[in-house]
Design a protein around this motif. Structure first.
Motif, PDB file in Angstrom:
ATOM      1  N   UNK A 158       0.815  -1.218   0.000  1.00 42.60           N
ATOM      2  CA  UNK A 158       0.000   0.000   0.000  1.00 42.60           C
ATOM      3  C   UNK A 158       0.850   1.270   0.000  1.00 42.60           C
ATOM      4  N   UNK A 159       2.164   1.131   0.178  1.00 39.91           N
ATOM      5  CA  UNK A 159       3.010   2.319   0.194  1.00 39.91           C
ATOM      6  C   UNK A 159       3.076   2.997  -1.157  1.00 39.91           C
ATOM      7  N   UNK A 160       2.699   2.303  -2.226  1.00 38.66           N
ATOM      8  CA  UNK A 160       2.738   2.938  -3.548  1.00 38.66           C
ATOM      9  C   UNK A 160       1.443   3.711  -3.821  1.00 38.66           C
ATOM     10  N   UNK A 161       0.487   3.609  -2.920  1.00 33.87           N
ATOM     11  CA  UNK A 161      -0.810   4.285  -3.106  1.00 33.87           C
ATOM     12  C   UNK A 161      -0.747   5.642  -2.436  1.00 33.87           C
ATOM     13  N   UNK A 162      -1.212   6.659  -3.152  1.00 35.93           N
ATOM     14  CA  UNK A 162      -1.235   8.015  -2.605  1.00 35.93           C
ATOM     15  C   UNK A 162      -2.369   8.131  -1.595  1.00 35.93           C
ATOM     16  N   UNK A 163      -2.216   9.119  -0.676  1.00 38.27           N
ATOM     17  CA  UNK A 163      -3.279   9.330   0.312  1.00 38.27           C
ATOM     18  C   UNK A 163      -4.574   9.764  -0.381  1.00 38.27           C
ATOM     19  N   UNK A 164      -4.474  10.587  -1.385  1.00 40.95           N
ATOM     20  CA  UNK A 164      -5.638  10.933  -2.233  1.00 40.95           C
ATOM     21  C   UNK A 164      -5.302  10.392  -3.619  1.00 40.95           C
ATOM     22  N   UNK A 186      -2.925   5.540 -11.951  1.00 39.64           N
ATOM     23  CA  UNK A 186      -4.007   4.531 -11.896  1.00 39.64           C
ATOM     24  C   UNK A 186      -4.063   3.857 -13.256  1.00 39.64           C
ATOM     25  N   UNK A 187      -4.216   2.535 -13.242  1.00 42.05           N
ATOM     26  CA  UNK A 187      -4.227   1.764 -14.485  1.00 42.05           C
ATOM     27  C   UNK A 187      -5.535   0.966 -14.574  1.00 42.05           C
ATOM     28  N   UNK A 188      -6.127   0.971 -15.782  1.00 43.27           N
ATOM     29  CA  UNK A 188      -7.350   0.206 -16.047  1.00 43.27           C
ATOM     30  C   UNK A 188      -7.012  -0.834 -17.095  1.00 43.27           C
ATOM     31  N   UNK A 189      -7.134  -2.095 -16.690  1.00 44.81           N
ATOM     32  CA  UNK A 189      -6.797  -3.203 -17.595  1.00 44.81           C
ATOM     33  C   UNK A 189      -5.390  -3.023 -18.172  1.00 44.81           C
ATOM     34  N   UNK A 208      -5.680  -1.025 -11.144  1.00 47.12           N
ATOM     35  CA  UNK A 208      -4.375  -1.108 -10.461  1.00 47.12           C
ATOM     36  C   UNK A 208      -4.014   0.267  -9.920  1.00 47.12           C
ATOM     37  N   UNK A 209      -3.693   0.306  -8.632  1.00 51.22           N
ATOM     38  CA  UNK A 209      -3.286   1.552  -7.991  1.00 51.22           C
ATOM     39  C   UNK A 209      -1.754   1.570  -7.914  1.00 51.22           C
ATOM     40  N   UNK A 210      -1.151   2.369  -8.758  1.00 50.62           N
ATOM     41  CA  UNK A 210       0.313   2.419  -8.813  1.00 50.62           C
ATOM     42  C   UNK A 210       0.864   1.500  -9.881  1.00 50.62           C
ATOM     43  N   UNK A 211       2.176   1.656 -10.116  1.00 52.96           N
ATOM     44  CA  UNK A 211       2.851   0.879 -11.139  1.00 52.96           C
ATOM     45  C   UNK A 211       3.156  -0.535 -10.652  1.00 52.96           C
ATOM     46  N   UNK A 213       1.413  -3.237 -10.944  1.00 48.58           N
ATOM     47  CA  UNK A 213       0.259  -4.087 -10.628  1.00 48.58           C
ATOM     48  C   UNK A 213       0.450  -4.791  -9.286  1.00 48.58           C
ATOM     49  N   UNK A 214       1.008  -4.033  -8.285  1.00 55.03           N
ATOM     50  CA  UNK A 214       1.260  -4.621  -6.973  1.00 55.03           C
ATOM     51  C   UNK A 214       0.032  -4.595  -6.082  1.00 55.03           C
ATOM     52  N   UNK A 215      -0.861  -3.653  -6.302  1.00 54.36           N
ATOM     53  CA  UNK A 215      -2.116  -3.624  -5.545  1.00 54.36           C
ATOM     54  C   UNK A 215      -3.232  -3.350  -6.550  1.00 54.36           C
ATOM     55  N   UNK A 216      -4.025  -4.369  -6.801  1.00 56.17           N
ATOM     56  CA  UNK A 216      -5.022  -4.275  -7.872  1.00 56.17           C
ATOM     57  C   UNK A 216      -6.347  -4.861  -7.401  1.00 56.17           C
ATOM     58  N   UNK A 217      -7.397  -4.381  -8.020  1.00 54.71           N
ATOM     59  CA  UNK A 217      -8.764  -4.814  -7.669  1.00 54.71           C
ATOM     60  C   UNK A 217      -9.533  -5.190  -8.946  1.00 54.71           C
ATOM     61  N   UNK A 218     -10.496  -6.083  -8.780  1.00 54.78           N
ATOM     62  CA  UNK A 218     -11.392  -6.480  -9.874  1.00 54.78           C
ATOM     63  C   UNK A 218     -12.775  -5.877  -9.570  1.00 54.78           C
TER      64      UNK A 218
END
Length: 221
Positions: A158-164, A186-189, A208-211, A213-218
């Motif tokens: 989560x450290x690669x995710x910005x606070x906002x 932010x990456x989409x597909x 994907x939040x950040x480069x 694809x370390x923290x990603x959601x479906x």
């Protein structure tokens, strides 16, 4: 006299057959003009030339006794009266109410259906519900400016995710996502989403939040 048409023998008046050859003699009548005896089938009198066909009907008419009886008028046919069927008695409205009430199924209260969306974290298989009733859902980590509606600080990397980091906007039953100025994007597909651009989310989209694809959601509905 009556001349026989077969042998020309002169027969006395009133004879019905020839005295010489016994041939039936023609019927004779008296000429109404001069009284001369002439044959009944002659057209003119041989003595005075009277037109015998104009002889009045009583002289040639058939005796009244031989006339056929006049046709009798048939008796009028009187139609039989129509038999009216017995009237069908229908139940009154008051009588139908109990029956109708027994047939009608109970009325069930209609429940409003509302679709819900959620995010499935692919690294931990954790399901994060998108809070209902919000038109803007903030994704990020705890901060003093805008508290996140979806806090990802507990997920690995989560450290690669910005606070906002990103916002999900809800318009009716349609969901959009946009990057709000994150540091790592932010990456989409697996395609980068430019800051300020919105992407309409569809079930199965990978966020994907950040480069890396370390923290990603479906995205799911």
């Amino acid at each position: 006299m009556i001349v026989c048409p077969n042998c020309n023998h002169a027969n006395p008046d009133g004879a019905v057959q020839c005295e010489a050859c016994y041939t039936p003699l023609p019927v004779s009548i008296a000429c109404p003009s001069c009284g001369t005896t002439v044959q009944a089938d002659a057209s003119f009198c041989g003595q005075c030339g009277y037109h015998l066909k104009s002889v009045s009907a009583p002289m040639l008419s058939t005796p009244e006794s031989s006339l056929p009886d006049p046709l009798e008028s048939p008796e009028p046919i009187v139609p039989e009266p129509l038999v009216q069927p017995d009237p069908i008695l229908l139940p009154t409205q008051a009588e139908r109410i109990p029956e109708a009430a027994a047939i009608q199924p109970p009325v069930l209260a209609t429940q409003l259906q509302q679709s819900f969306a959620r995010l499935l974290n692919l690294q931990t298989s954790t399901v994060v519900e998108i809070p209902p009733g919000l038109t803007v859902v903030h994704i990020g980590k705890p901060n003093d400016q805008i508290p996140p509606d979806i806090d990802v600080s507990g997920f690995p990397n989560s450290e690669i995710v910005s606070r906002i980091h990103a916002d999900i906007r809800v318009e009716g039953e349609t969901y959009y996502i946009e990057d709000v100025g994150s540091s790592n994007g932010t990456y989409i597909n697996n395609s980068p989403l430019p800051m300020g651009n919105r992407h309409r989310l569809r079930p199965g989209d990978r966020i994907s939040l950040g480069k890396g694809d370390k923290i990603s959601f479906l995205f799911q509905t």
